[in-house]
Design a protein around this motif. Structure first.
Motif, PDB file in Angstrom:
ATOM      1  N   ARG A 203      -1.967   6.281  -1.166  1.00  0.00           N
ATOM      2  CA  ARG A 203      -3.328   5.467  -0.882  1.00  0.00           C
ATOM      3  C   ARG A 203      -3.669   5.616   0.490  1.00  0.00           C
ATOM      4  NH1 ARG A 203      -2.414  -0.243  -3.699  1.00  0.00           N
ATOM      5  NH2 ARG A 203      -4.613  -0.791  -2.802  1.00  0.00           N
TER       6      ARG A 203
ATOM      7  N   ILE B 144       0.958  -1.232   0.010  1.00  0.00           N
ATOM      8  CA  ILE B 144       0.112   0.077  -0.169  1.00  0.00           C
ATOM      9  C   ILE B 144       0.622   1.257   0.020  1.00  0.00           C
ATOM     10  CG2 ILE B 144      -0.375   0.265   2.611  1.00  0.00           C
ATOM     11  CD1 ILE B 144      -3.413   0.673   1.817  1.00  0.00           C
ATOM     12  N   SER B 145       0.600   2.032  -1.019  1.00  0.00           N
ATOM     13  CA  SER B 145       1.487   3.248  -1.115  1.00  0.00           C
ATOM     14  C   SER B 145       1.106   4.364  -0.169  1.00  0.00           C
ATOM     15  CB  SER B 145       1.462   3.950  -2.703  1.00  0.00           C
ATOM     16  OG  SER B 145       0.199   4.415  -2.629  1.00  0.00           O
TER      17      SER B 145
ATOM     18  N   LEU C 266      -5.104   8.696   1.182  1.00  0.00           N
ATOM     19  CA  LEU C 266      -6.351   8.989   0.773  1.00  0.00           C
ATOM     20  C   LEU C 266      -7.497   8.093   1.779  1.00  0.00           C
ATOM     21  CD1 LEU C 266      -6.093   8.449  -3.050  1.00  0.00           C
ATOM     22  CD2 LEU C 266      -6.880  10.627  -1.737  1.00  0.00           C
TER      23      LEU C 266
END
Lengths: 236, 324
Positions: free
Chosen positions: B143, B139-140, B146
């Motif tokens: 992200r 998971i970046s 967000l």
């Protein structure tokens, strides 16, 4: 010495490694080659204890790795993963110094005199001592790989695992990197490198392990086999 | 090391001056003798009441909330490798905001200790969600941000909805949404102090590990830094601190986001130093912002979040241009 005995790994019923038997010696540059998806990275993850083999076993010297915790296994290996990127602010010196990191008492951790000597020696060996104050992310690809190599060596572990760390380098940088790896291996470090650079493997590797669809199709000295491999598979 | 010592000494001096200013200035101005006399002896009854019952608890509340937010942001940014890490932005204070809105609307009848504990527990729900997503491989940071912003927006909408439904459009509502220390007494502050202590103590064992988390999980694990455990503890600690801050002062923005970046500018990137500097720096930033909120339009006040945003936004732009 690392020994794989009928080692297999499957996930959700899909077999990624199948009955692998091999010996990976200390003091040698061992190259894992094979097409994408052949199982190179999976094998490295098993060596570092990130994944557990579903059958067979893997011995570090004569100790079954299943009897060791991940942190105990990690004492034997330093790893430079694929596409590793340092935090943007880190200098070469800071990166290599982190190789001396010790998790216990990490709050008060400082480099000892011995740590400083080791860091300096690794910077020199990897020829990045002149770049020590430069930020890692501002170096060329070849320089970055040398900095990461120094970081791996600073950990003073018996084996260094490099997972396709040469992507994006030009031919000369790769050649120079292989030379350096060969030199380090000859001085007593076991190096395992996954790569697609077959010609350089032919020139510099002490041993080659060829993987195909999760199986070892060849292991031994590189030259004779690589010639066949290149002609039968084309350049990868 | 010398630079670090100088920064700590400078911040200590700034904090002492700010605290003195906070106690001395206001509708009733006190000189330094009156302040000291009120603190030490209590002979001047009026000064004693002004200092002990009105201004000192407010100064202390600003210090505690600032320290909580600075620490929470610092832990969140390093554990998620995300420069946007901020307890408000990541939704960690969201649960606490809903609880506080319910309390303002009169829907939760409980004492200060219970309310603060419930706020922290609610904040831990957001922290749990972030920790869960952050522990997923691949998971970046973008992200994760967000997801955090979404949780935050959802909680803010719920809190605003609760206040609107209860038809609370007063300054109380404004002060909660913008953050404020108006009328904060010892009874509001003291329950938050143990949570600051717990958040701090929980984080201490993993502070060193956070230095190597920036190298990526595989390398960090190989160095023995236990990335999952380290990250979970840091985020939970951040949730406790963020929840306690919201319970005391409402939604004070920008402190958790800005302070760790300023700390890095001051003392470099060793997380242990950033961690230690974020405590007094967060406290000082919030304390001075509260003085401005209290004094600029005296006798009326503006929410402290307005000041932190007005000062914080240009500073953040500077940091973003210079460092990120």
């Amino acid at each position: 010495m690392l020994t794989l005995e009928a080692l297999s790994f499957a996930v959700h019923g899909k077999v990624l490694l199948s009955s692998m038997t091999s010996i990976i010696p200390d003091n040698a540059l061992t190259c894992l080659i094979g097409a994408n998806g052949a199982g190179k990275t999976t094998l490295l993850r098993i060596l570092t204890g990130e994944l557990q083999a579903t059958s067979g076993r893997f011995l570090i010297d004569h100790t079954d790795a299943r009897s060791l915790s991940q942190s105990q296994i990690a004492h034997h290996f330093s790893i430079i993963p694929q596409d590793v990127q340092p935090p943007p602010h880190l200098t070469v010196l800071e990166l290599v110094a982190l190789g001396r990191f010790h998790p216990y008492g990490a709050l008060w951790w400082r480099l000892s005199h011995r740590d400083h000597d080791i860091v300096d020696a690794c910077l020199n060996l990897c020829q990045v001592d002149q770049l020590s104050e430069r930020r890692v992310d501002q170096l060329s690809g070849g320089e970055q790989q040398r900095a990461w190599l120094a970081f791996g060596l600073a950990q003073e572990k018996r084996f260094l695992l490099l997972d396709e760390t040469l992507g994006g380098l030009d031919v000369l940088a790769k050649q120079s990197f292989f030379k350096l790896l060969k030199q380090i291996a000859s001085e007593g470090k076991g190096i395992v490198l996954t790569t697609h650079d077959l010609e350089l493997v032919a020139d510099y590797a002490d041993r080659v392990v060829v993987l195909s669809h999760g199986r070892i199709t060849y292991e031994g000295p590189p030259n004779a086999h690589l010639h066949n491999f290149l002609t039968s598979n084309g350049r990868q | 090391m010398r630079r670090f010592s100088l920064v700590i000494a400078g911040l200590a001096l700034i904090l002492v001056l700010g605290a003195l200013m906070g106690v001395a200035l206001g509708p009733v101005k006190l000189d330094i003798h009156q302040v000291l006399s009120a603190i030490l002896s209590g002979e001047d009854r009026m000064a004693h009441v002004v200092v002990w019952d009105l201004r000192l608890p407010r100064v202390a509340a600003a210090l505690v909330v600032g320290a909580c937010l600075g620490l929470a942001g610092c832990l969140l940014q390093s554990s998620t490798r995300n420069p946007l890490g901020d307890p408000q932005l990541f939704g960690l204070g969201g649960g606490a905001a809903v609880v506080q809105a319910l309390a303002i609307a009169g829907l939760l009848g409980m004492g200060t200790w219970a309310l603060l504990s419930l706020s922290v527990a609610a904040s831990l729900v957001g922290a749990g969600a972030i920790a869960l997503f952050a522990s997923r491989q691949g998971i970046s940071p973008a992200r994760l941000a967000l997801i955090g912003v979404s949780i935050s927006a959802l909680a803010a909408a719920a809190a605003t909805g609760i206040l609107a439904e209860a038809r609370i459009f007063s300054s109380q509502s404004l002060y909660f949404i913008g953050g404020s220390f108006v009328n904060r007494g010892w009874q509001d502050l003291l329950p938050a102090v143990p949570f600051l202590g717990v958040g701090l103590l929980l984080a201490l064992p993993v502070v060193g590990n956070l230095n190597v988390l920036g190298l990526g999980d595989r390398v960090a694990a190989n160095l023995g830094a236990e990335p999952r455990r380290t990250r979970t503890i840091a985020i939970v600690s951040s949730g406790i601190l963020g929840g306690a801050a919201v319970a005391v002062a409402g939604l004070v923005g920008f402190v958790g986001l800005l302070v760790p970046h300023l700390a890095r500018l001051l003392v470099g990137h060793d997380f242990r130093r950033v961690f230690l500097v974020s405590i007094p720096l967060g406290a000082a930033f919030t304390l001075y912002a509260d003085q401005a909120a209290r004094l600029i339009f005296m006798p009326s006040e503006i929410p402290v979040g307005l000041v932190t945003a007005i000062v914080g936004a240009p500073l953040m732009i500077y940091v973003a241009r210079r460092v990120l």
